[in-house]
Structure formats: C-alpha cells, structure tokens
Motif scaffolding. Structure first.
Motif, short mmCIF file in Angstrom:
data_model
loop_
_atom_site.label_atom_id
_atom_site.label_comp_id
_atom_site.label_asym_id
_atom_site.label_seq_id
_atom_site.Cartn_x
_atom_site.Cartn_y
_atom_site.Cartn_z
N TRP A 138 0.84 -1.20 0.00
CA TRP A 138 0.00 0.00 0.00
C TRP A 138 0.88 1.25 0.00
O TRP A 138 1.95 1.27 0.62
CB TRP A 138 -0.88 0.05 1.24
N ASP A 155 -6.87 0.21 -1.68
CA ASP A 155 -6.80 -1.22 -1.36
C ASP A 155 -5.44 -1.82 -1.69
O ASP A 155 -5.24 -3.03 -1.50
CB ASP A 155 -7.90 -1.99 -2.10
N GLY A 156 -4.53 -1.00 -2.20
CA GLY A 156 -3.17 -1.47 -2.44
C GLY A 156 -3.02 -2.22 -3.74
O GLY A 156 -3.91 -2.26 -4.60
#
Length: 220
Positions: free
Chosen positions: A6, A14-15
């Motif tokens: 992230w 949400d990475g």
C-alpha cells in the motif's frame, strides 16, 4: 507466498498485489549477517483506481506511466540482521531497521533502492519477521521521497505485508572457508541446523525436512 503493498493516499486505497518477493542472507567477511529483500508489485493499472485526485501522488495517469514498484537492496546494502553475540532468532518475531529518515545522505548508497514514480528514494525501513508454520510473515514499512521529481522530503510512505515467506539461502563471503562458514552461521542464527552448506562452500541452502521417526509416526 502472498503479499500486498500500500501507498497511503495514492489512487488505490486497497493497495497492489505483490507479484514477487525474495529474502536472502549474506555473511560478510567481518562475520555479520545482512538480509536482502527484493519486492516487485503488480502493474499499478492492474485494477481500476478508486480514489483519484489532484497532484502526482493522486493521479492514476502518473502512476500508470511508471507501471509498477520495485524495492531492491543497494550495492552491498540491505538490512543488518545479526552479528556474533547477537543472532537473528528464527523462532520468535523480530524487527530490523535501516536508514533512519533523519540520517539520510543522498550521496551515499541507500539500504534499499526504489522504483516508484521513477527512481525515487526510500528510507526509515522497519521490517518485522514473524514465524509461521510455513515460514515467516513479513511486514515492511518505510518512508518515500519523490526524488525523481526533485523532492528530498520523505512525505509519503509504504506498507507491505507478505505471507509464508522462506529465507531462500545465505551467501558466504569468499574469505571464509567451509569450517569458518559453519562456525560463523552458528553465531548468527538461533537454529543454524535449518541450513546446510552446498558443495561450493559459498551458499547455505535450506536443509530438507527431517523425516518423522517410525515410532512417532505409528505410535509404537
């Protein structure tokens, strides 16, 4: 191995999935153990952005222009992991650190190089290794500066979480013969028997699992 990284405040809250992660060790001639970590994310645009905004850090177009993130050790750098009398303990959680932000010198080789939005800068690394039944979980955090764009202020950061990672092996300095390599490893790891020296004497590889005894297996 499963993992995610992230970059707080970027267009993907949400990475991003981690496509590849490697963990190796390196024994220096002075008897110290260093860890090398290599991380490669999926392409930023593999998923639609959900939180775009103004500025480079918030712009999906800017991120997609640089494709993906990689973190790699600087030349003969990485994480200082152990030294004689202070072994790395494979059996309990341990946290290692490198390159405090307030000590960064951009003229010196960093612990880790980063390709993010170009060839940027990473510092303030904190890496926690937590043993699991299948290896180790790794949590890696750090600070980021958009050095490629001319910034030297570590205004941004990252967090990576990896599951069930294996210590793939440990390289041995050429100055150490086979006996010295084994003695040194015994001072650097709490369970050196987990590794065996290959025929070249330059590399410790994970030892194969020991077979369970027939007595224990059959309850005899």
């Amino acid at each position: 191995m499963e993992g995610r990284i992230w970059f707080p405040g970027n267009p993907w809250p949400d990475g991003h999935a981690v496509e590849d992660f490697g963990w190796w060790g390196r024994i220096h001639p002075d008897g110290r153990l260093w860890f090398e970590l290599n991380l490669r994310s999926e392409e930023y645009g593999a998923r639609e952005p959900t939180d775009p905004g103004e500025g480079d850090w918030r712009s999906p177009i800017v991120w997609n222009n640089y494709h993906r993130c990689t973190l790699s050790p600087g030349w003969r750098q990485g994480l200082p992991a152990a030294e004689p009398g202070r072994p790395f303990r494979l059996t309990v959680p341990q946290t290692l650190t490198a390159d405090p932000v307030d000590e960064v010198d951009f003229e010196e080789e960093p612990a880790f190089t980063v390709y993010l939005l170009g060839h940027d800068a990473a510092a303030g690394h904190e890496v926690t290794f937590t043993p699991t039944a299948a290896g180790h979980d790794v949590t890696w955090t750090g600070a980021l500066a958009l050095y490629y764009a001319g910034e030297e202020d570590f205004r941004y950061g990252f967090r990576a979480e990896l599951r069930d990672v294996q210590l793939a092996g440990i390289a041995v300095a050429e100055e150490l013969d086979r006996d010295a390599a084994r003695r040194t490893l015994a001072e650097l790891l709490d369970e050196p028997e987990r590794f065996e020296l290959d025929p070249t004497g330059r590399w410790f590889t994970p030892a194969p699992p020991r077979p369970r005894s027939r007595r224990r297996l059959f309850g005899a």
